[in-house]
Design an enzyme around this catalytic site. Structure first.
Site, PDB file in Angstrom:
ATOM      1  N   LYS A  94     -20.303 -16.182   5.129  1.00 30.92           N
ATOM      2  CA  LYS A  94     -19.686 -14.851   5.074  1.00 30.92           C
ATOM      3  C   LYS A  94     -18.226 -14.938   5.511  1.00 30.92           C
ATOM      4  CE  LYS A  94     -21.544 -13.909   9.694  1.00 30.92           C
ATOM      5  NZ  LYS A  94     -22.698 -13.332  10.425  1.00 30.92           N
ATOM      6  N   TYR A 122       9.503  -9.218  23.348  1.00 29.83           N
ATOM      7  CA  TYR A 122       9.450  -7.749  23.276  1.00 29.83           C
ATOM      8  C   TYR A 122       9.134  -7.149  24.630  1.00 29.83           C
ATOM      9  CZ  TYR A 122       9.611  -7.473  18.178  1.00 29.83           C
ATOM     10  OH  TYR A 122      10.002  -7.532  16.878  1.00 29.83           O
TER      11      TYR A 122
HETATM   12  C1  PLP Z   1     -23.284 -14.323  11.201  1.00 27.67           C
HETATM   13  C2  PLP Z   1     -24.757 -14.424  11.224  1.00 27.67           C
HETATM   14  C3  PLP Z   1     -25.377 -15.686  11.350  1.00 27.67           C
HETATM   15  C4  PLP Z   1     -24.610 -16.946  11.677  1.00 27.67           C
HETATM   16  O1  PLP Z   1     -24.422 -16.974  13.069  1.00 27.67           O
HETATM   17  P1  PLP Z   1     -23.730 -18.223  13.789  1.00 27.67           P
HETATM   18  O2  PLP Z   1     -23.796 -17.849  15.227  1.00 27.67           O
HETATM   19  O3  PLP Z   1     -22.337 -18.275  13.271  1.00 27.67           O
HETATM   20  O4  PLP Z   1     -24.520 -19.411  13.438  1.00 27.67           O
HETATM   21  C5  PLP Z   1     -26.747 -15.743  11.205  1.00 27.67           C
HETATM   22  N1  PLP Z   1     -27.480 -14.636  10.988  1.00 27.67           N
HETATM   23  C6  PLP Z   1     -26.921 -13.399  10.913  1.00 27.67           C
HETATM   24  C7  PLP Z   1     -27.789 -12.224  10.697  1.00 27.67           C
HETATM   25  C8  PLP Z   1     -25.553 -13.259  11.051  1.00 27.67           C
HETATM   26  O5  PLP Z   1     -25.001 -12.046  10.989  1.00 27.67           O
END
Ligand code: PLP
Length: 371
Positions: free
Chosen positions: A46, A266
């Protein structure tokens, strides 16, 4: 990733180099598989493979044997499809009303998170006169996505669901999988077992990266790993066992010596106590280096820590180079932001965040090198 802007910022003029080690990615996938064997590991790609470019990352994982990929949105699933021919693609955030036909046409597997989503997917199956594949998510204690256990009982009580849908997995997600001692893990495992007893013939998909290190009870029928593939630390139980995938070096764009009492950045919030040598480097919060690193984070040169002074700007920040011999840094020198002296976790901790947020924020203005 915006490939157009990467072309504009040519290699020579690049403000920094983001190097992504695809060999380490492959090794990380293999080492996770070895840990869960014979249980397979699905890749979570993702958010553009956690910012590392799904078009580069997904084919490497597929070549390494990965046949199951998770994304958050249907749009991400469509984008992923050409890179993972023949693999299964699952959509974690579920089905938005109206997305059903596109999903069914493309053979994408939705994670159904509510009764409404399950009903909509069953309707699509009825219209198409065929069973459609699905993952059913149950909420085992994170209160984020998934059916409450009572609704799972109601949904599976009669045979309609199973007539219409091919349930590939019953799924849930750990809220504290990265914390080895956290009692929530055992609570969620117990809730998962109770839910699974309602549909005993459906395989369970449970562990994320952290869950893989909680032991075989958590591996179930398939694990889902994201951060560990990309070199992030999956668990607090051991030193990070994963190979680093990302290295970031940023250009020096100016050096100067300022007198005592000079204001830096800044708001003039940093005032030098003595004469100070400074370097300004070509990355800021628009490049994924959070403004919360102001006054607290650091970069490295030759293993020497160079503290960030003053506030992080949009496209640059200023560091104190007094610990280096005069002349060690000049226009065009590279300093290490993520690498052997500063892990993802270390810079994330300085910024008050986690490796996931740093990775997914690294901008598209760096020159990217895939090795
Ligand atoms: C993002 C996500 C993962 C992956 O998690 P990691 O900690 O990056 O391995 C797995 N399952 C779900 C439902 C997620 O949202």
């Amino acid at each position: 990733m915006n490939t157009h802007s990467i072309e504009i910022i040519s290699r020579d003029g690049a403000p920094g180099y983001l190097s992504i080690d695809l060999g380490a990615l492959r090794q990380n996938y293999r080492s996770l598989c070895a840990r869960t064997a014979p249980v397979p590991v699905a890749a979570v790609v993702k958010a553009n493979a956690y910012g590392l470019d799904v078009a580069r990352v997904a084919p490497v994982l597929r070549d390494a044997g990965c046949r199951d990929f998770f994304v958050a949105h249907v749009g991400e699933a469509h984008r992923l499809r050409p890179y993972v021919d023949g693999a299964r693609i699952f959509v974690l955030n579920g089905l938005q009303p109206g997305a059903e036909d596109g999903c069914a046409d493309a053979g994408i597997v939705p994670v159904l998170n509510s009764l409404e989503q399950a009903q909509n997917w069953m309707k699509t199956a009825t219209t198409r006169r065929r069973r459609l594949p699905a993952v059913l998510q149950v909420d085992t204690g994170m209160s984020r996505l998934g059916l409450p256990p009572e609704e799972l009982s109601a949904l599976t009580a009669d045979g309609t669901l199973r007539d219409r849908l091919d349930l590939l997995f019953l799924m849930s997600h750990l809220a504290s999988g990265d914390e080895f001692e956290n009692a929530q893990n055992a609570d969620q495992l117990k809730a998962m077992r109770q839910a699974s007893a309602l549909v005993p013939d459906v395989p369970v998909c449970f562990a994320n990266s952290g869950g893989i290190f909680l032991g075989p009870d958590f591996h179930a029928a398939m694990a889902r790993s994201g951060i560990a593939l990309y070199g992030g630390a999956p668990t607090d139980a051991t030193a990070n066992p994963m190979k680093p995938v990302v290295r970031l070096d940023v250009r020096v764009i100016q050096t100067r010596t300022v007198p005592a009492g000079a204001r830096v950045g800044y708001g003039g919030t940093h005032v030098t106590a003595a004469e100070t040598r400074l370097a300004t480097i070509a990355a800021g919060y628009a490049d994924g280096l959070p403004r919360s690193l102001s006054h607290t984070g650091a970069v490295y040169f030759d293993g020497v820590r160079l503290p960030i002074v003053g506030r992080v700007s949009m496209d640059s920040m200023t560091v104190d180079i007094g610990a280096l011999p005069p002349g060690a840094l000049a226009l065009g020198s590279l300093v290490e932001v993520i690498g052997p002296h500063q892990t993802l976790e270390a810079i994330a901790a300085d910024a008050g965040t986690i490796a996931y947020e740093i990775l997914t924020s690294l901008g598209d203005r760096y020159h990217r090198e895939y090795r």
